[in-house]
Design a protein around this motif. Sequence first.
Motif, PDB file in Angstrom:
ATOM      1  N   PRO A  11     -11.310   2.390   5.021  1.00  0.00           N
ATOM      2  CA  PRO A  11      -9.932   2.359   5.526  1.00  0.00           C
ATOM      3  C   PRO A  11      -9.694   1.105   6.352  1.00  0.00           C
ATOM      4  O   PRO A  11     -10.568   0.636   7.070  1.00  0.00           O
ATOM      5  N   HIS A  12      -8.510   0.557   6.216  1.00  0.00           N
ATOM      6  CA  HIS A  12      -8.175  -0.698   6.877  1.00  0.00           C
ATOM      7  C   HIS A  12      -7.074  -0.451   7.896  1.00  0.00           C
ATOM      8  O   HIS A  12      -6.151   0.325   7.639  1.00  0.00           O
ATOM      9  N   THR A  13      -7.154  -1.119   9.031  1.00  0.00           N
ATOM     10  CA  THR A  13      -6.161  -0.925  10.089  1.00  0.00           C
ATOM     11  C   THR A  13      -4.982  -1.890   9.990  1.00  0.00           C
ATOM     12  O   THR A  13      -4.057  -1.814  10.788  1.00  0.00           O
ATOM     13  N   ALA A  14      -4.997  -2.816   9.053  1.00  0.00           N
ATOM     14  CA  ALA A  14      -3.952  -3.831   8.959  1.00  0.00           C
ATOM     15  C   ALA A  14      -2.585  -3.210   8.731  1.00  0.00           C
ATOM     16  O   ALA A  14      -2.446  -2.182   8.062  1.00  0.00           O
ATOM     17  N   ILE A  15      -1.566  -3.854   9.278  1.00  0.00           N
ATOM     18  CA  ILE A  15      -0.191  -3.373   9.128  1.00  0.00           C
ATOM     19  C   ILE A  15       0.192  -3.253   7.661  1.00  0.00           C
ATOM     20  O   ILE A  15       0.824  -2.290   7.238  1.00  0.00           O
ATOM     21  N   GLY A  16      -0.224  -4.226   6.871  1.00  0.00           N
ATOM     22  CA  GLY A  16       0.118  -4.217   5.452  1.00  0.00           C
ATOM     23  C   GLY A  16      -0.466  -3.041   4.695  1.00  0.00           C
ATOM     24  O   GLY A  16       0.024  -2.663   3.634  1.00  0.00           O
ATOM     25  N   SER A  17      -1.567  -2.456   5.221  1.00  0.00           N
ATOM     26  CA  SER A  17      -2.180  -1.305   4.563  1.00  0.00           C
ATOM     27  C   SER A  17      -1.501   0.007   4.930  1.00  0.00           C
ATOM     28  O   SER A  17      -1.618   0.996   4.217  1.00  0.00           O
ATOM     29  N   ARG A  18      -0.794   0.029   6.047  1.00  0.00           N
ATOM     30  CA  ARG A  18      -0.243   1.290   6.543  1.00  0.00           C
ATOM     31  C   ARG A  18       1.266   1.420   6.347  1.00  0.00           C
ATOM     32  O   ARG A  18       1.763   2.477   6.017  1.00  0.00           O
ATOM     33  N   ILE A  19       2.000   0.346   6.565  1.00  0.00           N
ATOM     34  CA  ILE A  19       3.457   0.449   6.624  1.00  0.00           C
ATOM     35  C   ILE A  19       4.107   0.785   5.277  1.00  0.00           C
ATOM     36  O   ILE A  19       4.995   1.639   5.219  1.00  0.00           O
ATOM     37  N   PRO A  20       3.737   0.145   4.162  1.00  0.00           N
ATOM     38  CA  PRO A  20       4.448   0.451   2.917  1.00  0.00           C
ATOM     39  C   PRO A  20       4.273   1.890   2.438  1.00  0.00           C
ATOM     40  O   PRO A  20       5.031   2.367   1.614  1.00  0.00           O
ATOM     41  N   ARG A  21       3.244   2.608   2.933  1.00  0.00           N
ATOM     42  CA  ARG A  21       2.950   3.977   2.491  1.00  0.00           C
ATOM     43  C   ARG A  21       2.673   4.016   0.994  1.00  0.00           C
ATOM     44  O   ARG A  21       2.911   5.041   0.328  1.00  0.00           O
ATOM     45  N   GLU A  22       2.216   2.931   0.487  1.00  0.00           N
ATOM     46  CA  GLU A  22       1.803   2.838  -0.910  1.00  0.00           C
ATOM     47  C   GLU A  22       0.453   2.123  -0.937  1.00  0.00           C
ATOM     48  O   GLU A  22       0.088   1.432   0.012  1.00  0.00           O
ATOM     49  N   HIS A  23      -0.271   2.288  -2.024  1.00  0.00           N
ATOM     50  CA  HIS A  23      -1.603   1.704  -2.093  1.00  0.00           C
ATOM     51  C   HIS A  23      -1.825   1.033  -3.437  1.00  0.00           C
ATOM     52  O   HIS A  23      -1.351   1.516  -4.474  1.00  0.00           O
ATOM     53  N   LEU A  24      -2.557  -0.058  -3.394  1.00  0.00           N
ATOM     54  CA  LEU A  24      -2.966  -0.766  -4.598  1.00  0.00           C
ATOM     55  C   LEU A  24      -4.466  -0.566  -4.787  1.00  0.00           C
ATOM     56  O   LEU A  24      -5.213  -0.454  -3.818  1.00  0.00           O
ATOM     57  N   PRO A  25      -4.939  -0.514  -6.020  1.00  0.00           N
ATOM     58  CA  PRO A  25      -6.370  -0.268  -6.259  1.00  0.00           C
ATOM     59  C   PRO A  25      -7.236  -1.424  -5.770  1.00  0.00           C
ATOM     60  O   PRO A  25      -6.803  -2.581  -5.759  1.00  0.00           O
ATOM     61  N   PRO A  26      -8.480  -1.135  -5.364  1.00  0.00           N
ATOM     62  CA  PRO A  26      -9.402  -2.172  -4.858  1.00  0.00           C
ATOM     63  C   PRO A  26     -10.001  -2.990  -5.992  1.00  0.00           C
ATOM     64  O   PRO A  26     -11.063  -2.643  -6.533  1.00  0.00           O
ATOM     65  N   LEU A  27      -9.350  -4.083  -6.332  1.00  0.00           N
ATOM     66  CA  LEU A  27      -9.750  -4.879  -7.493  1.00  0.00           C
ATOM     67  C   LEU A  27     -11.186  -5.374  -7.382  1.00  0.00           C
ATOM     68  O   LEU A  27     -11.912  -5.396  -8.384  1.00  0.00           O
ATOM     69  N   GLY A  28     -11.617  -5.809  -6.188  1.00  0.00           N
ATOM     70  CA  GLY A  28     -12.961  -6.336  -6.049  1.00  0.00           C
ATOM     71  C   GLY A  28     -14.022  -5.333  -6.457  1.00  0.00           C
ATOM     72  O   GLY A  28     -14.963  -5.662  -7.201  1.00  0.00           O
ATOM     73  N   LEU A  29     -13.887  -4.095  -5.989  1.00  0.00           N
ATOM     74  CA  LEU A  29     -14.857  -3.057  -6.339  1.00  0.00           C
ATOM     75  C   LEU A  29     -14.781  -2.708  -7.823  1.00  0.00           C
ATOM     76  O   LEU A  29     -15.806  -2.488  -8.478  1.00  0.00           O
ATOM     77  N   LEU A  30     -13.586  -2.650  -8.374  1.00  0.00           N
ATOM     78  CA  LEU A  30     -13.445  -2.354  -9.798  1.00  0.00           C
ATOM     79  C   LEU A  30     -14.018  -3.477 -10.662  1.00  0.00           C
ATOM     80  O   LEU A  30     -14.521  -3.231 -11.764  1.00  0.00           O
TER      81      LEU A  30
END
Length: 508
Positions: A11-30
């Motif tokens: 989990p990330h604390t960055a504003i960009g990770s929390r505010i949109p209430r949407e998530h993008l898949p973790p491309l690096g891990l995939l």
Amino acid sequence: MKNRVLLINPPHTAIGSRIPREHLPPLGLLSIAGPMIDAGFQLDLLDAEFGPMNLFEVVKEARNRRPDWILIGHSGSSSVHATVMILCGMLKFTLPEVSIVYGGVHPSYHYDEILKETESIDVIVRGEGERTATQLLLALQCGGDLTEIKGIAFRQGAEVYASEPAEMIEKLDDYRVAWELIDHRRYSYWGGKRAVVAQFSRGCPHLCSYCGQRGFWSQWRHRDPVRFARELANLHREHGVELINFADELPTGSRKAWKAFLEALIAENVPLILVGSTRASDIVRDADILHLYKKAGVIRFLLGIESYSEATLKRIKKGGSISEDQQAIQLMRKHGIVSMATYVVGFEEETDLDYWRSLRHLLRYDPDQIQMLYVTPHRWTPYYPTVMQRTVIQTDTRKWDYKHQVLATQKVPAWRVFLWVKSIEVIMQLRPKAIFRNLFVRDSDVGYAMRWYTRIGRRVWFHEVFHFLFKGRRQKRGPSLEAFLGNSLEQREYSMQKRKHITIKTAS
């Protein structure tokens, strides 16, 4: 035989990770998962960004999945590192028999310090991970000699052993993304549209001194344009993906390759929305094919404007010119592509007059959207040595996400810098031209993009004001950057540059 691998996106604390209430898949891990699946490993993904999960929940879920190895990485890298360190300690305490592997930009450069600081992390993958991570797991599986694997670091008794860097991946199409690991219904962007992050190219040929990505990728390369277009089209047809968010630093780096991709995607005839980042110079270069951008689905490009001062742009080796930036914005508007200008404050010891000039500069540029950021130094960049003696006012590195002030400006106190930044954002978004475009734009896709970002921007604005006033803890007499983070690691900037292995003694 051991073959169960758990990938954890912390989990990330960055504003960009929390505010949109949407998530993008973790491309690096995939991206590293594809080759490992093809090599016979059984992979599982735990994406702790959903929720977000607290660390106790992450550990409990990891224990339930009974992995043989745990691999951790995050695109946020430096700002999520403190969270990763705590998580790895909890995981190792709960699952002491499980090897933990850590990869990404930050650990690629700080591998020796990390391995000396904690025994919870067993191996660090440095640089691109597709080939290296697969080779590492194959060696761990059969008890092979890890010193023969390029691009890793680990402890050997009281020493940290770092092998020579792995070779750069020249043909990106040799490795596939494991899209099958995710439920596409869970990932969205742009107001609920099913979305993924994809990467047409890696690297950037430009020499911006503050960029933490350029040296990591070593040099610019791209996917096969037709094959990449087919992959994106299949994501739409098979999984209902509607939006592609480009992770590239510079997807348009080659006009020939980019044009071939646009034409191939147009031929696929799928209604995809494309958003990403590029340079103003590439937009100006492609003035005659911007209609292809639009036809292929490009709706917004982020342009790094960075500063009003030509002298500052020269010092940070940004390249380009102010007139070119303005021309790019006009060209994009003409072709129905939304321009988002990023503007970075804090490169130098700015004054109130500098912020006033920044506002005038942005008004003259007249971009559709703006994103104000704070300079955030990375130790492996050429920019870092130039600011090592500046004062750190934010010592919580989880907030080093470009949306929090981290360095003091001697001539303007932190509260007034914040006031300038928030005022510039309000003036830019509420100026008559911006309001008119939001309300009366003819292109429905552009109108939707403008209104969606305005809603997100408004939420972020109030969130940042609240946290600055009531939750922001800034140091009045903080340490120098050098005292806080350490000496420069500029010599490591090119993470995949060939050199002999090194051994570093750890504290006894």
